[in-house]
Write an enzyme that holds these catalytic residues in place. Structure first.
Site, PDB file in Angstrom:
ATOM      1  N   HIS A 154       1.000  -1.330  -0.012  1.00 14.76           N
ATOM      2  CA  HIS A 154       0.034  -0.051   0.084  1.00 14.76           C
ATOM      3  C   HIS A 154       0.913   1.301  -0.130  1.00 14.76           C
ATOM      4  CE1 HIS A 154      -3.039  -2.962   1.184  1.00 14.76           C
ATOM      5  NE2 HIS A 154      -2.267  -3.238   2.433  1.00 14.76           N
TER       6      HIS A 154
ATOM      7  N   GLN B 283       1.344   4.345   2.351  1.00 19.16           N
ATOM      8  CA  GLN B 283       1.744   4.120   4.060  1.00 19.16           C
ATOM      9  C   GLN B 283       3.104   4.391   4.148  1.00 19.16           C
ATOM     10  OE1 GLN B 283      -0.263   0.346   5.208  1.00 19.16           O
ATOM     11  NE2 GLN B 283      -2.296   1.207   4.534  1.00 19.16           N
TER      12      GLN B 283
ATOM     13  N   ARG C 143      -4.918   1.165  12.776  1.00 19.64           N
ATOM     14  CA  ARG C 143      -5.730   1.360  11.369  1.00 19.64           C
ATOM     15  C   ARG C 143      -6.621   2.793  11.554  1.00 19.64           C
ATOM     16  NH1 ARG C 143     -10.665  -2.020   9.139  1.00 19.64           N
ATOM     17  NH2 ARG C 143     -11.839  -1.036  10.823  1.00 19.64           N
TER      18      ARG C 143
ATOM     19  N   TYR D  72      -6.311   0.879  -2.808  1.00 19.22           N
ATOM     20  CA  TYR D  72      -7.678   1.003  -2.103  1.00 19.22           C
ATOM     21  C   TYR D  72      -8.086   2.589  -2.043  1.00 19.22           C
ATOM     22  CZ  TYR D  72      -6.062   0.716   2.499  1.00 19.22           C
ATOM     23  OH  TYR D  72      -5.194   1.218   3.667  1.00 19.22           O
TER      24      TYR D  72
ATOM     25  N   HIS E 175     -10.890  -6.489  -1.026  1.00 23.52           N
ATOM     26  CA  HIS E 175      -9.976  -6.163   0.252  1.00 23.52           C
ATOM     27  C   HIS E 175     -10.119  -7.072   1.305  1.00 23.52           C
ATOM     28  CE1 HIS E 175      -8.891  -4.234   3.933  1.00 23.52           C
ATOM     29  NE2 HIS E 175      -8.317  -3.364   3.297  1.00 23.52           N
TER      30      HIS E 175
ATOM     31  N   ARG F  29     -14.418  -8.752   5.402  1.00 22.87           N
ATOM     32  CA  ARG F  29     -15.040  -7.913   6.163  1.00 22.87           C
ATOM     33  C   ARG F  29     -15.312  -6.861   4.979  1.00 22.87           C
ATOM     34  NH1 ARG F  29     -10.488  -5.033   8.009  1.00 22.87           N
ATOM     35  NH2 ARG F  29      -8.829  -6.428   7.885  1.00 22.87           N
TER      36      ARG F  29
ATOM     37  N   HIS G 125      -7.172  -9.935   1.491  1.00 18.27           N
ATOM     38  CA  HIS G 125      -6.394  -9.953   2.886  1.00 18.27           C
ATOM     39  C   HIS G 125      -7.323 -10.907   3.587  1.00 18.27           C
ATOM     40  CE1 HIS G 125      -5.603  -5.432   2.660  1.00 18.27           C
ATOM     41  NE2 HIS G 125      -4.373  -6.109   2.877  1.00 18.27           N
TER      42      HIS G 125
ATOM     43  N   GLU H 245      -5.923 -11.988   9.183  1.00 25.63           N
ATOM     44  CA  GLU H 245      -4.860 -11.275   9.821  1.00 25.63           C
ATOM     45  C   GLU H 245      -4.809 -11.142  11.482  1.00 25.63           C
ATOM     46  OE1 GLU H 245      -4.177  -7.442   8.380  1.00 25.63           O
ATOM     47  OE2 GLU H 245      -2.171  -7.140   9.084  1.00 25.63           O
TER      48      GLU H 245
ATOM     49  N   HIS I 179      -1.693 -12.316   4.427  1.00 20.79           N
ATOM     50  CA  HIS I 179      -1.791 -12.370   5.951  1.00 20.79           C
ATOM     51  C   HIS I 179      -2.850 -13.598   6.207  1.00 20.79           C
ATOM     52  CE1 HIS I 179      -0.307  -8.351   5.918  1.00 20.79           C
ATOM     53  NE2 HIS I 179      -1.408  -7.736   5.417  1.00 20.79           N
TER      54      HIS I 179
ATOM     55  N   ASP J 163       3.984  -4.223   2.368  1.00 24.23           N
ATOM     56  CA  ASP J 163       2.715  -3.932   3.038  1.00 24.23           C
ATOM     57  C   ASP J 163       2.745  -2.704   3.381  1.00 24.23           C
ATOM     58  OD1 ASP J 163       0.331  -3.747   4.091  1.00 24.23           O
ATOM     59  OD2 ASP J 163       0.225  -5.767   5.264  1.00 24.23           O
TER      60      ASP J 163
END
Ligand code: NGQ
Ligand code: ZN
Length: 461
Positions: A60, A63, A84, A123, A208, A211, A237, A240, A274, A325
Site C-alpha cells: 500500500h 503508507q 488502522r 484502495y 479487500h 469484512r 487480505h 490477519e 496475511h 505491505d
C-alpha cells in the site's frame, strides 16, 4: 538486439551455478542462460553473485509516508485496530500529486533494496470528500506513472471495498474514499487495461477482505475479472487478526479461510495475504488450491498480527512470497530475515526454512519467495530462466561483508548480516539497469519530492 551479462556465480531456479552467461532480447526477455561458459571478450560482468530480482507481492504505497508516526502508545492497549484509525487519517489526506511522489520514492527504495516488481493493493480511489475524480482512474494512474518513472515492474490490483464489517455493515465515513460498486470496479479495470498493457504492467483485482466485500460482490467481481482476463491475479487480505476470525465465525459459522475456500473459486491466481490465523485443516486445504500465501513479515510484526506456520504450509506443498505491505521496512533481505527469525523464535530451532535441496536458508527462501511472488504478480518474473524477464540483482563481491566468501555464503551474509551499507551493487528490470553502485538515478530528486509530499500529507489541520 541481444544483451549479455556474465556472472561468475548466479542463482538459477535449480540453485547456484558457475560462469553463467545470461542473454536477453530488446524486450528484456531472457533468451539464453548458459552455465559453464567462457566469458566472451568485452562482455559486461556482474560485480558479484547474480540473484533473481525479488517480487514484492503486497504494497500500500501511501503508507510509506507515515512510517515512524504511529509508534507511540495512544491508548491503554494499542492494536492493529487503533493503528488502522491513525492510518485512515493519513489516507484521508493523500492527493494525487502526493501519492505519485510517495510511490515514486518508494519504488526507488525498493529497487535499491533488491525488489524489481511490486503488487500494488490500491484502495484509496476517490477525492478527499469521497467523490470520484473527474477521471475516475486518477489515483491508479498515479501509481502506474510512479512505477514507470522509477522503472519498477508493477501489477496493479485495484481494491474492491464496500462494507465495514461482516454482514454488509455500511462503510464508515473514513472509508468513503475506498468505496466502489462491483460494476464500477469492472469499468475501472476496462479503462486501465490498455494503459497497463502499454507499460507491460500486470492488472488484477483485490477484494479487500471478507469484512469489506459481501459474498455476492465477491462472486460477481471474480466472474467479471475472469471475463476480462481468465489469468488475472486476485489478492485478498484473509485472516490477519483474531478479531476478524471471531467476527467471521459469528457471521457465517466458518473461519475466513474456510469460508473463502468453500465459496470462492480459489486457485493458483489467488494470493491469500496475511493468512496468519488458520487451523491445521485450513493450512492443508488452502495449500492444496495452489494459491500463494502472501506473507509480510515486518508489517505483521509491526502490527502485532501473529506468526505464520511456515513448516506446516510447506509440508502441504504451499507456495509463498513476501510483501512489504505498510513499508515499515523496505528491504527484501530483511523480510526474509524476519520471516526466518519468527520461525526460530517460535520453534526454538535454527535454519528452519532450509530444505534438503538447499540447506543454505537464504538461498532456499530466495528461490521460494521468487516463485510465489512471480505467481502472485501474474507476470513472467520467475528468475534466471529462458522466457522470464531479465530482472536481476548483482551483489558487490568487494563489499567488506562479502569479500572472499563463497557465493552462497555471500547471499547469507547479505540476508542475515544487516549491514550499515547495502551489498547490492546493480539492479536490472526487464534488462534495463536501474541501480548502479547501489543508487537509482532519481535517488535525490525522488527523496526530496517524497519529503515534501509527506510534509504536506502529515501537516496538522
Ligand atoms: C490495509 N492493512 O488495507 O491497509 C490494511 C488495514 C484493514 C493491513 N491489513 C485496513 N495490514 O485491514 O481494514
Ligand atoms: Zn495489506
Amino acid at each position: 538486439m541481444t544483451h549479455q551479462l556474465f556472472a561468475t556465480d548466479a542463482l538459477l531456479p535449480t540453485g547456484w551455478a558457475r560462469n553463467v552467461l545470461i542473454e536477453w532480447d530488446g524486450a528484456g526477455r531472457i533468451t539464453q542462460v548458459t552455465p559453464g561458459s567462457i566469458a566472451p571478450a568485452g562482455v559486461a560482468r556482474a560485480p558479484g553473485p547474480l540473484l533473481p530480482g525479488m517480487p514484492n507481492l503486497h504494497s500500500h504505497a501511501f503508507q510509506r509516508a507515515f512510517v515512524g508516526l504511529t509508534e507511540y502508545r495512544g491508548q491503554a492497549e494499542d492494536s492493529f485496530w487503533s493503528w488502522r484509525n491513525l492510518m485512515y487519517r493519513f489516507a484521508a489526506r493523500i492527493t494525487p500529486q502526493a501519492l505519485e511522489a510517495i510511490a515514486t520514492w518508494l519504488y526507488v527504495e525498493m529497487l535499491e533494496a533488491g525488489y524489481t516488481s511490486v503488487c500494488e493493493f490500491h484502495y484509496v480511489h476517490h477525492d478527499q470528500g469521497g467523490t470520484p475524480y473527474a477521471d475516475d482512474a486518477t489515483l491508479s494512474l498515479a501509481l502506474l506513472r510512479a512505477a514507470q518513472n522509477a522503472g519498477m515492474g508493477i501489477t496493479l490490483l485495484p481494491v474492491l471495498y464496500q462494507t465495514s464489517g461482516f454482514g454488509a455493515k455500511p462503510p464508515r465515513a473514513d472509508q468513503a474514499r475506498f468505496i466502489r460498486s462491483t460494476d464500477n470496479m469492472l469499468s475501472l479495470l476496462e479503462r486501465l487495461a490498455p494503459v497497463a498493457q502499454a507499460q507491460r504492467a500486470g492488472l488484477g483485482l483485490a477484494p479487500h477482505s471478507l469484512r469489506a466485500v459481501p459474498p455476492d460482490s465477491l462472486m460477481a467481481a471474480a466472474q467479471g475479472l475472469a471475463a476480462l482476463n481468465p489469468q488475472a491475479p486476485i489478492h485478498i487480505h484473509i485472516a490477519e487478526q483474531t478479531q476478524e476470525v471471531q467476527d467471521c465465525v459469528a457471521w457465517s459459522g466458518q473461519r475466513p479461510v474456510q469460508w473463502l475456500l468453500d465459496h470462492a473459486p480459489v486457485d493458483e491466481r489467488w494470493c491469500l495475504v496475511h493468512a496468519t490465523h488458520m487451523t491445521p485443516q485450513e493450512y492443508a486445504d488452502a495449500a492444496r488450491t495452489g494459491a500463494v500465501a502472501g506473507i509480510c513479515p515486518t508489517t505483521e510484526a509491526n502490527l502485532g498480527d501473529g506468526i505464520f506456520d511456515m513448516p506446516l504450509w510447506l509440508q502441504h506443498g504451499g507456495c509463498w512470497g513476501v510483501g512489504s505491505d505498510s513499508h515499515a521496512c523496505v528491504n527484501a533481505a530483511e523480510e526474509l530475515l524476519m520471516l526466518e527469525y519468527g520461525q526460530r523464535l517460535t520453534l526454538r530451532q535454527r535454519n528452519v526454512l532450509a530444505t534438503p535441496a538447499q540447506p543454505e536458508v537464504a538461498t532456499a527462501m530466495t528461490l521460494q519467495a521468487l516463485q510465489g511472488g512471480a505467481q502472485a504478480a501474474g507476470r513472467a518474473i520467475a528468475g534466471l530462466a529462458v522466457g522470464q524477464q531479465a530482472d536481476l540483482v548483482a551483489l558487490d563481491a568487494q563489499h567488506v561483508a562479502l569479500r572472499d566468501l563463497p557465493a552462497h555464503s555471500m547471499l547469507s551474509a547479505h540476508v542475515f548480516g544487516s549491514h550499515r551499507t547495502s551489498a547490492i551493487d546493480s539492479v536490472w528490470v526487464a534488462g534495463q539497469r536501474r541501480i548502479a553502485s547501489g543508487r537509482h538515478a532519481l535517488h535525490d530528486a525522488a527523496a526530496d519530492a517524497f519529503v515534501a509530499a509527506r510534509s504536506a500529507t502529515v501537516a496538522p489541520d
